[in-house]
Design an enzyme around this catalytic site. Sequence first.
Site, PDB file in Angstrom:
ATOM      1  N   GLU A 177     -11.582   0.671  -0.201  1.00 36.11           N
ATOM      2  CA  GLU A 177     -10.999   0.889   1.127  1.00 36.11           C
ATOM      3  C   GLU A 177      -9.656   1.532   0.864  1.00 36.11           C
ATOM      4  OE1 GLU A 177     -12.557   0.152   3.861  1.00 36.11           O
ATOM      5  OE2 GLU A 177     -14.218  -0.827   2.866  1.00 36.11           O
ATOM      6  N   CYS A 218      -3.660  -0.076   7.487  1.00 41.34           N
ATOM      7  CA  CYS A 218      -4.541   1.021   7.080  1.00 41.34           C
ATOM      8  C   CYS A 218      -5.231   1.645   8.271  1.00 41.34           C
ATOM      9  CB  CYS A 218      -5.583   0.498   6.108  1.00 41.34           C
ATOM     10  SG  CYS A 218      -6.471  -0.920   6.760  1.00 41.34           S
TER      11      CYS A 218
HETATM   12  P1  NAP Z   1      -1.735   0.633  -4.275  1.00 41.33           P
HETATM   13  O1  NAP Z   1      -0.435   0.942  -4.868  1.00 41.33           O
HETATM   14  O2  NAP Z   1      -2.868   1.552  -4.512  1.00 41.33           O
HETATM   15  O3  NAP Z   1      -2.092  -0.828  -4.799  1.00 41.33           O
HETATM   16  C1  NAP Z   1      -3.255  -1.475  -4.367  1.00 41.33           C
HETATM   17  C2  NAP Z   1      -3.630  -2.544  -5.349  1.00 41.33           C
HETATM   18  O4  NAP Z   1      -4.050  -1.942  -6.589  1.00 41.33           O
HETATM   19  C3  NAP Z   1      -2.466  -3.470  -5.726  1.00 41.33           C
HETATM   20  O5  NAP Z   1      -2.963  -4.776  -5.875  1.00 41.33           O
HETATM   21  C4  NAP Z   1      -2.012  -2.909  -7.052  1.00 41.33           C
HETATM   22  O6  NAP Z   1      -1.356  -3.866  -7.841  1.00 41.33           O
HETATM   23  C5  NAP Z   1      -3.352  -2.550  -7.656  1.00 41.33           C
HETATM   24  N1  NAP Z   1      -3.294  -1.624  -8.776  1.00 41.33           N
HETATM   25  C6  NAP Z   1      -2.506  -0.549  -8.934  1.00 41.33           C
HETATM   26  N2  NAP Z   1      -2.788   0.060 -10.102  1.00 41.33           N
HETATM   27  C7  NAP Z   1      -3.765  -0.673 -10.699  1.00 41.33           C
HETATM   28  C8  NAP Z   1      -4.473  -0.574 -11.928  1.00 41.33           C
HETATM   29  N3  NAP Z   1      -4.234   0.418 -12.800  1.00 41.33           N
HETATM   30  N4  NAP Z   1      -5.397  -1.502 -12.213  1.00 41.33           N
HETATM   31  C9  NAP Z   1      -5.663  -2.510 -11.367  1.00 41.33           C
HETATM   32  N5  NAP Z   1      -5.019  -2.660 -10.175  1.00 41.33           N
HETATM   33  C10 NAP Z   1      -4.088  -1.746  -9.849  1.00 41.33           C
HETATM   34  O7  NAP Z   1      -1.620   0.450  -2.689  1.00 41.33           O
HETATM   35  P2  NAP Z   1      -0.563  -0.414  -1.863  1.00 41.33           P
HETATM   36  O8  NAP Z   1       0.742   0.303  -1.923  1.00 41.33           O
HETATM   37  O9  NAP Z   1      -0.601  -1.849  -2.229  1.00 41.33           O
HETATM   38  O10 NAP Z   1      -1.165  -0.337  -0.398  1.00 41.33           O
HETATM   39  C11 NAP Z   1      -0.887   0.696   0.495  1.00 41.33           C
HETATM   40  C12 NAP Z   1      -2.062   1.617   0.637  1.00 41.33           C
HETATM   41  O11 NAP Z   1      -3.256   0.869   0.856  1.00 41.33           O
HETATM   42  C13 NAP Z   1      -1.938   2.533   1.814  1.00 41.33           C
HETATM   43  O12 NAP Z   1      -2.201   3.834   1.402  1.00 41.33           O
HETATM   44  C14 NAP Z   1      -2.990   2.039   2.798  1.00 41.33           C
HETATM   45  O13 NAP Z   1      -3.542   3.038   3.600  1.00 41.33           O
HETATM   46  C15 NAP Z   1      -4.003   1.429   1.918  1.00 41.33           C
HETATM   47  N6  NAP Z   1      -4.718   0.361   2.616  1.00 41.33           N
HETATM   48  C16 NAP Z   1      -6.018   0.533   2.930  1.00 41.33           C
HETATM   49  C17 NAP Z   1      -6.713  -0.465   3.584  1.00 41.33           C
HETATM   50  C18 NAP Z   1      -8.157  -0.311   3.963  1.00 41.33           C
HETATM   51  O14 NAP Z   1      -8.769  -1.299   4.380  1.00 41.33           O
HETATM   52  N7  NAP Z   1      -8.729   0.842   3.846  1.00 41.33           N
HETATM   53  C19 NAP Z   1      -6.067  -1.660   3.899  1.00 41.33           C
HETATM   54  C20 NAP Z   1      -4.732  -1.800   3.559  1.00 41.33           C
HETATM   55  C21 NAP Z   1      -4.066  -0.777   2.903  1.00 41.33           C
HETATM   56  P3  NAP Z   1       0.238  -3.849  -8.008  1.00 41.33           P
HETATM   57  O15 NAP Z   1       0.806  -4.053  -6.651  1.00 41.33           O
HETATM   58  O16 NAP Z   1       0.486  -4.992  -8.925  1.00 41.33           O
HETATM   59  O17 NAP Z   1       0.582  -2.515  -8.590  1.00 41.33           O
END
Ligand code: NAP
Length: 518
Positions: free
Chosen positions: A257, A296
């Site tokens: 997602e 999101c």
């Molecule tokens: P993100 O930076 O992509 O992080 C998402 C998750 O992935 C976090 O738990 C992060 O952990 C983890 N992660 C990052 N690099 C990783 C790796 N190499 N291996 C394993 N895990 C890893 O996104 P975010 O800043 O938290 O969230 C914002 C984004 O999420 C926005 O773009 C939003 O649109 C999207 N979003 C989508 C939905 C949906 O349902 N489609 C819902 C909510 C948000 P760390 O924090 O420890 O780096």
Amino acid sequence: MNATLTSYLGGRWVAGTGEGADVADAVTGEHLHMVSSEGLDLSGAVSYARQVGGRGLSSLTFPQRAALVKATAAALMERKQELYDLSAQAGATRSDAKVDVDGGFGTAMVYAGLGKRGLPDGTVIVEDDPIQLGKEGLFLGQHVLTSRRGLALQINAFNFPVWGMLEKLAPALLAGVPTIVKPATPTAYIAQHAVRIIVDAEVLPEGALQIVCGSIPGLFDLLGGQDSVGFTGSAETAAKLRGDAAVTRRSARFNAEADSVNSSILGPDAGVGTPEFDLFVSALVTEMTVKAGQKCTAIRRAFVPEPHLDEVTDAITARLADVVVGAPGAEGVTMGALVGLAQRDDVRRKVTQLGAHAATVYGDTHTVDVVGADAERGAFMSPVLLRADDPDVGAVHEVEAFGPVSTLMPYTSAGQVVQLAARGEGSLVGSVVTYDDDFAREVVLGIASHHGRVLVLDRDSAPESTGHGTPMPQLVHGGPGRAGGGQEEAGLRAVFDHLQRTAVQSSPGRLQQILGPR
Ligand code: NAP
């Protein structure tokens, strides 16, 4: 306090070593704790999930698992105030926290009900009636669903630490599959506390739920074909993880997602003075301000018939002027902070990119009046409304400013707005706000291919409408393309996604003996 947030692994609360990431209060800027998983036994956690959690859960019947889901939700509700209080440190007002906490509870309860009423009193699901495969009826086939023998790794975004965890946990529990949660670092303390409440309540079997606060180096190397990864976050991280050998070579199931430049479309019939005009304006202001726009599903692009654009701009601007930004709980505050200063900087950068093609009609990313807190120390930002008079410009369809930001754009025909909505390259949700049957039909059927969910909002459905930004557990959540290409929720379909579908072929008697009731 300089403590490291603990993780719950192998039935124990354990702290990582090393420096880790520094997490600050979104409102005061004060240091809260460090997040580090260094030195934690992730391999042991994987074995514990499979050997202890998986065995325990998969031997329970579906109704027994549904009771676990209900007890988990109930335990959280009993101590929800603690989760509200922690959410305030992440910038969430009480109503924002309710979206996450009570929303998570509601979702889990829907799953408990679906599991209790919709699944058999056993551990396997026979999906269909026997299918005759030969002329004489001596040889039949039937599909059966059984629990996979792996684990569900959930990797969540920062914005919904409770709901995001529960909407993935509930289907996995029903499927008899143990879960390891990896929350996003900025709000890991809220997810961790929710897990603590569940662990304290002793409602789940050993090994059914573990949480790793911090990064998960090497964990993907341990995943294989019986495991699944449920990812929520940015498209960039999704792309990286999707390319891991766990997914590409060993076929761990991967659901993403990701981000999404969602839209709302006002119908040509819905001029000022109509109920639909007001519904459109209200929904846009709600989506810009709830969770300070860190959703999101929030509306990033608002398409308005060209003749109504000035009136819509005025109406939204007037409503935004009533928004009071400040510390959650402070007198009159209706919008809280972003999750942290890094997130605010990111939104500022994205607004600058959008600003090259759109005029700012309300707000400013660097100036905001704040009630009950210091505007610079906390991650505060004013709502920002942009207007792009040329809707063909690429950036407005590509850049997701993950904060209280939306862009108004004009359109001239149903055909054009269908094309414009598709420029988001796949979205979680789109709204069509109209009372015109023909327009609704043309646009809904035109944009469905690019959306996971389409809401048609009008005066008739408004009293019961759950709104643009709220995914419902009974319906699919997830969108094609840029939105990640995944599908979550959709009722029991999310449970089936954790199960293995196997076609069993044999004689009628043998099939009945194997798959029939015991
Ligand atoms: P993100 O930076 O992509 O992080 C998402 C998750 O992935 C976090 O738990 C992060 O952990 C983890 N992660 C990052 N690099 C990783 C790796 N190499 N291996 C394993 N895990 C890893 O996104 P975010 O800043 O938290 O969230 C914002 C984004 O999420 C926005 O773009 C939003 O649109 C999207 N979003 C989508 C939905 C949906 O349902 N489609 C819902 C909510 C948000 P760390 O924090 O420890 O780096």
